[in-house]
Design an enzyme around this catalytic site. Structure first.
Site, PDB file in Angstrom:
ATOM      1  N   HIS A  78       0.826  -1.202   0.000  1.00  0.00           N
ATOM      2  CA  HIS A  78       0.000   0.000   0.000  1.00  0.00           C
ATOM      3  C   HIS A  78       0.866   1.259   0.000  1.00  0.00           C
ATOM      4  O   HIS A  78       0.628   2.204  -0.764  1.00  0.00           O
ATOM      5  CB  HIS A  78      -0.904  -0.040   1.238  1.00  0.00           C
ATOM      6  CG  HIS A  78      -1.931   1.035   1.288  1.00  0.00           C
ATOM      7  ND1 HIS A  78      -2.703   1.258   2.400  1.00  0.00           N
ATOM      8  CD2 HIS A  78      -2.317   1.970   0.389  1.00  0.00           C
ATOM      9  CE1 HIS A  78      -3.526   2.263   2.177  1.00  0.00           C
ATOM     10  NE2 HIS A  78      -3.303   2.712   0.967  1.00  0.00           N
ATOM     11  N   GLU A  81       2.414   1.703  -3.335  1.00  0.00           N
ATOM     12  CA  GLU A  81       1.441   2.256  -4.297  1.00  0.00           C
ATOM     13  C   GLU A  81       1.414   3.780  -4.210  1.00  0.00           C
ATOM     14  O   GLU A  81       1.358   4.478  -5.226  1.00  0.00           O
ATOM     15  CB  GLU A  81       0.057   1.679  -4.013  1.00  0.00           C
ATOM     16  CG  GLU A  81      -1.064   2.276  -4.848  1.00  0.00           C
ATOM     17  CD  GLU A  81      -2.281   2.623  -4.018  1.00  0.00           C
ATOM     18  OE1 GLU A  81      -2.711   3.789  -4.072  1.00  0.00           O
ATOM     19  OE2 GLU A  81      -2.801   1.738  -3.319  1.00  0.00           O
ATOM     20  N   HIS A  82       1.467   4.316  -2.998  1.00  0.00           N
ATOM     21  CA  HIS A  82       1.481   5.772  -2.824  1.00  0.00           C
ATOM     22  C   HIS A  82       2.818   6.375  -3.271  1.00  0.00           C
ATOM     23  O   HIS A  82       2.855   7.412  -3.937  1.00  0.00           O
ATOM     24  CB  HIS A  82       1.251   6.117  -1.348  1.00  0.00           C
ATOM     25  CG  HIS A  82      -0.166   6.049  -0.911  1.00  0.00           C
ATOM     26  ND1 HIS A  82      -0.850   7.145  -0.431  1.00  0.00           N
ATOM     27  CD2 HIS A  82      -1.053   5.024  -0.871  1.00  0.00           C
ATOM     28  CE1 HIS A  82      -2.083   6.795  -0.125  1.00  0.00           C
ATOM     29  NE2 HIS A  82      -2.228   5.496  -0.369  1.00  0.00           N
ATOM     30  N   GLU A 181      -4.530   6.892   7.068  1.00  0.00           N
ATOM     31  CA  GLU A 181      -5.600   6.237   6.311  1.00  0.00           C
ATOM     32  C   GLU A 181      -5.991   4.927   6.976  1.00  0.00           C
ATOM     33  O   GLU A 181      -7.182   4.619   7.144  1.00  0.00           O
ATOM     34  CB  GLU A 181      -5.145   5.969   4.873  1.00  0.00           C
ATOM     35  CG  GLU A 181      -6.182   5.247   4.039  1.00  0.00           C
ATOM     36  CD  GLU A 181      -5.676   4.803   2.668  1.00  0.00           C
ATOM     37  OE1 GLU A 181      -6.415   4.096   1.974  1.00  0.00           O
ATOM     38  OE2 GLU A 181      -4.539   5.161   2.313  1.00  0.00           O
TER      39      GLU A 181
END
Length: 1003
Positions: A78, A81-82, A181
């Site tokens: 994750h 991905e950012h 998040e």
């Protein structure tokens, strides 16, 4: 997708076995249902796979996906991905992804992290934009910078908490976009349930890890581990490329090869996901979720049973399980759903219920939420008893036909909701594709459907599958989700102790490095970058026209507004029904009325039979409340409910037979069913608050700005939840419960009596001429049979508006905040409306993204302008800050007034607004939207004037508009925050001078 006749299959001069550069065509297949051709290719030197779906759709899509297999719950997939989107070899700016959002006309841009894959897709209608974005995406994915500061910004970092008073001891805090998040995500029972179920069912595979990241483990991820993960998995040998639309395949392949593949040789990424070893006996598991301290935890548990089912590559068994899901759980008549809901053990199906076909081994789950702590064995017993009875007595053939019809309908329907159609297709086969399954069978399931029809002819087929996958399947878990009123406080205290210990152990030079990194990152975030290296479109690339859709004159259609459109053999019906005559006291009940109207049965059939008929013959029938403001001379709120339905052409008569029964034979006497609907509705509202906290906060902040905003909050906001919660509290006392359902029966009947009058229905239909003629005849018969009274009720409601502006905090169970502010400007039709739309985009991309996401660590910060209501709003999502974010909103006004932006910045904001205006829709939904514009008197001429004025905006016009609207005093803005109790109380102690204290409420 445009044409009224079948697409002439275009193979682009290719056949299986041909080569294009270093690619070999491994398969070419027609996809006749969607007028397309499927091409599958492999790149010889690297092994990269490519799927192309060619057709006449101008909305082209690109995507690249990687099989990503985390070995822990640090969130490496994750965070990567950012971080890959924070600058690359060719595009060395800090944030090329978010910069490209404003430099083109994309209809979709995003990135996804799933349990075992990561994907980077986009869609656009503009050829130049397509190749601009492809270039940026390819460079980002394969050649990212992955510098340490971007990792700290997007993933996690330590910072010294700003002190409030001199001499205050230093304190460390965690920051990072993904960290916050996931703190927000893992506050949600839905997210915790889904994640924990998968971990329990797949303990020996990558699925036992949280690919998004567990907040307690995220801070253990190192920058070196992130880079190693990229080197292993983001390689062409582990890549799955996808293109869709009318641009030539050969062009796509040439660009991908030149820019990426030519620089790599084949490797073995060792990314295959192994099957979960099967168990020989059931297990049990549980997980905790945070519950507010003032809630009663006794009936806030969830209990379910989950099974490991078929291999994702077995397309036939996936179809069988999809049909079984529809049979068992698909509608109110489905036997397993009905048994669970009617048991009164809980309120609604548990989170995670249904069939999940995306992992290496698929799974099926079902259960109940809002159950007692000891209910799990009872839920399990009920599930197995129900399944056993189905095997013993046989599955109703009508249920089978209904389930197959639903799958057929949704395979046939082409829509751009919630994603562009090209991306929806990609997501439909990504799971099987990355596990070496057959892409064609996911897109064209006729072969498997023919086999299913053959095998179903043998008695006991589905009964045998129920026994195989459920009754006799030992690989299952009995799972309980447990409320914990101390969890949030305990976790926060553990984090504080952990950080205090870290601080105590830090050498002075290491603490200095943390402070220096924070200062360096803040400097980078504040620095203005030269974005000229990034490709962009120009104003001249924007088509000057708007899509104008007019009703068609169809011979034989006299009573309905008709649109003759190619809708893939589906008829769409929509009918607004005015609420102007409704008494004020009944307005809060409108959303529940909409649910009960199609969910409570009729005078002729009970709810289960009606649900079964809807699934057997339609793609859905529903009633939805709308609280829009009209564009007539006065500009008044015109609330209505819209009755909608859709069906395959062969079932148009059945569609209107069912709708006519609802409209003319409504009945609300089944109090048991009303009770079930009420508690299910409450549960769904409750579950959506943390997931959509930003929307709820904006609705709260804006609720006194107009009647339409007031109704929107009353129907869709926290106030609707409070209203429904109040009704449900009456269920706790038998006398009050009886009185409640007597009142509901009366009030719901009164509402239906008022609404369904001949003059109050404005039907619209979309489809091909033969279906339109049949539909119109049936609509005429239905309307003519209704009572005549009251006339057209599309009128302003008699509802008083509170003129006070909120400054409120709303407490719920969440570790992050949602901060919103709203004020009134002007609506579309005013000369300043285009500039306000552009200012919203500028604030989001130039200011709020930097201040709230990059600096503040929230998942997102945004500004929105409603052309219909004339409301300007600020919002943040999964935000660790309250006081700071409100200060950011205050300073946003100064930023836009100060003029620290260029003509290029304005051009990019114009591109963003135009991308929204020109966002394509498939023929059916596009015609329905045009119809509702006519209902609200929003003319094409007004829309055209708005777009024309957009294209003429410049800096002087923007600044002049800002002067008029962004000097609004804080006392003229509504402010609302949804957060946990402690952050709200802390914010009240530290608000900026001149601001009142938050008025605190509990959700």
């Amino acid at each position: 997708m445009g044409s009224t006749k079948k697409f002439n299959i275009d193979r682009q001069g290719l056949k299986q076995g041909d080569t294009i550069g270093n690619y070999t065509v491994t398969a070419i297949e027609p996809l006749e249902e969607i007028d397309s051709t499927l091409f599958q290719l492999v790149h010889g030197p690297t092994g990269a796979r490519h799927v192309h779906i060619g057709n006449h759709d101008r909305e082209n899509t690109f995507g690249v996906a990687f099989r990503t297999v985390p070995a822990d719950s640090t969130g490496v997939a994750h965070i990567l991905e950012h971080t890959v989107l924070c600058g690359s070899e060719k595009y060395g700016v800090r944030d090329p992804f978010f910069s490209m959002l404003k430099r083109g006309l994309s209809t979709f841009m995003n990135a996804f992290t799933a349990s075992d894959w990561t994907m980077y897709p986009f869609s656009t209608q503009n050829r130049k934009d397509f190749y601009n974005l492809m270039d940026v995406y390819l460079d980002a994915a394969f050649f990212p910078k992955l510098d340490s500061l971007s990792f700290k910004q997007e993933g996690h970092r330590l910072e010294v908490k700003p002190t409030q008073t001199p001499g205050e001891p230093k304190e460390l805090i965690y920051k990072g976009v993904v960290y916050n998040e996931m703190k927000g995500a893992m506050s949600s029972p839905n997210q915790i349930m889904g994640r924990s179920l998968v971990a329990a069912l797949y303990p020996d595979t990558t699925y036992s890890n949280n690919s998004g990241g567990e907040p307690r483990e995220i801070p253990t991820l190192t920058h070196e581990a992130l880079r190693a993960f990229h080197a292993r998995f983001y390689h062409p040998s582990n890549a799955f490329f996808y293109t869709y639309g009318d641009l030539p395949l050969a062009d796509h392949l040439s660009i991908i090869e030149d820019k990426v593949l030519a620089r790599f040789t084949r490797i073995d990424p060792d990314s295959t996901v192994s099957a979960q070893p099967r168990w020989d006996r059931q297990t049990t598991a549980n997980a905790r979720y945070p519950l507010a301290g003032d809630e009663n935890p006794s009936n806030k548990f969830q209990a379910c049973v989950a099974w490991l089912t078929a291999d994702v590559k077995d397309s036939f068994e996936i179809l069988v399980l999809s049909v079984l899901e529809q049979i068992l759980l698909g509608n109110a008549a489905s036997p397993l759903r009905k048994a669970l809901i009617d048991s009164n053990l809980g309120s609604a199906l548990s989170d995670g219920s249904g069939f999940d076909p995306d992992m290496r081994d698929t799974m099926f789950a079902c259960g109940l939420k809002d159950v007692a702590g000891d209910a799990a064995p009872k839920v399990e017993q009920l599930i197995f008893e129900t399944l056993g009875q189905l095997v013993e007595k046989g599955v109703d053939r009508t249920m089978v036909a209904s389930a197959i019809h639903q799958i057929e309908f949704h395979k046939k329907e082409i829509t751009n909701t919630p994603y562009p159609f090209g991306i929806k297709l990609l997501l439909s086969f990504t799971g099987p594709w990355i596990h070496e399954g057959d892409v064609l069978s996911c897109l064209n399931f006729d072969h498997d459907l023919e086999r299913l029809n053959r095998e179903m002819a043998i008695d006991g087929f589905f009964e045998g599958r129920i026994r195989r996958y459920f009754l006799d399947n030992p690989h299952r878990v009995l799972f309980t989700l447990v409320p914990d009123q101390e969890m949030e406080k305990t976790e926060e205290e553990q984090t504080r102790k952990e950080l205090a210990a870290t601080l105590a152990a830090l050498a002075p030079e290491n603490l200095a490095r943390i402070e220096k990194d924070a200062a360096t990152l803040a400097h980078l975030q504040d620095a203005r970058e030269d974005l000229s290296v990034l490709p962009t479109l120009e104003i001249s690339d924007i088509p000057p026209d708007i899509e104008a859709i007019k009703p068609d004159q169809v011979e034989g259609v006299t009573r309905s507004t008709a649109y003759n459109k190619p809708t893939s053999g589906i008829l769409y019906f929509s009918c607004p029904t005015g609420l102007g005559a409704l008494p004020e006291r009944l307005f809060p009940l409108v959303p529940f009325f909409c649910q009960a109207f199609t969910g409570a049965g009729t005078a002729l059939r009970d709810y289960a039979e009606m649900a079964e008929r809807m699934d057997l013959y339609t793609g859905g029938i529903g009633l939805t409340p709308v609280s829009g403001t009209g564009f007539g001379q006065v500009g008044e709120c015109l609330p209505f409910v819209t009755l909608q339905g859709k069906a395959l052409d062969r079932n148009v008569s059945k569609l209107f037979e069912i709708i006519t029964e609802f409209v003319s034979k409504y009945k609300f006497t089944d109090h048991t069913r009303l009770k079930n609907l009420l508690v299910q509705y409450k549960s769904s509202l409750e579950g959506s608050i943390v997931a959509s906290g930003h929307s709820y906060a904006i609705s709260l902040a804006a609720r006194t700005l107009s009647i339409a905003s007031h109704l929107a909050e009353m129907w869709h906001g926290i106030h609707q939840y409070h209203y429904i919660k109040g009704l449900c509290e009456r269920l706790e006392d038998p006398a009050k419960e009886k009185e409640l359902f007597t009142d509901l029966e009366r009030d719901l009947s009164t509402m239906a009596d008022l609404l369904f009058k001949r003059e109050n229905l404005r039907p619209a239909i979309v489809g091909t001429p033969s279906s339109l003629i049949v539909a119109d005849r049936l609509i005429a018969a239905m309307v003519d049979a209704l009572p005549v009274n009251h006339g057209d009720q599309l009128l302003p409601p008699h509802i008083p508006l509170d003129k006070g502006l909120p400054f409120e905090g709303w407490i719920t169970s969440t570790q992050v905040s949602f901060v919103a502010q709203a004020f009134t400007t002007v609506r579309m039709g005013h000369a300043d409306a285009p500039a306000l739309a552009v200012i919203a985009k500028m604030l989001r991309s130039l200011y709020l993204h930097r201040e709230i996401r990059e600096k503040g660590g929230a998942y997102g910060g945004f500004a929105t302008y409603s052309t219909q209501e004339g409301t300007f709003s600020f919002g943040s999502y999964r935000d660790p800050n309250i006081r700071r974010t409100i200060k950011v909103y205050q300073d946003a006004c100064g930023f836009i007034l100060g003029g620290d932006y260029t003509e290029d910045d304005i051009k990019e904001a114009i591109l963003q607004v135009c991308a929204e205006i020109d966002k394509p829709e498939t023929p059916g939904p596009a015609a329905i939207k045009a119809f509702y514009r006519d209902v609200l008197m929003l003319t094409d001429e007004r829309r055209k004037q708005f777009k024309s004025a957009l294209l003429l905006l410049d800096k002087p016009r923007i600044q002049a508009c800002a002067e008029r609207y962004f000097k609004t005093a804080e006392t003229s803005k509504g402010t609302a925050v949804i957060s946990g109790k402690d952050p709200l109380m802390a914010a009240n102690e530290n608000l900026a001078p001149g601001l009142p204290e938050f008025e605190i409420h509990r959700i």
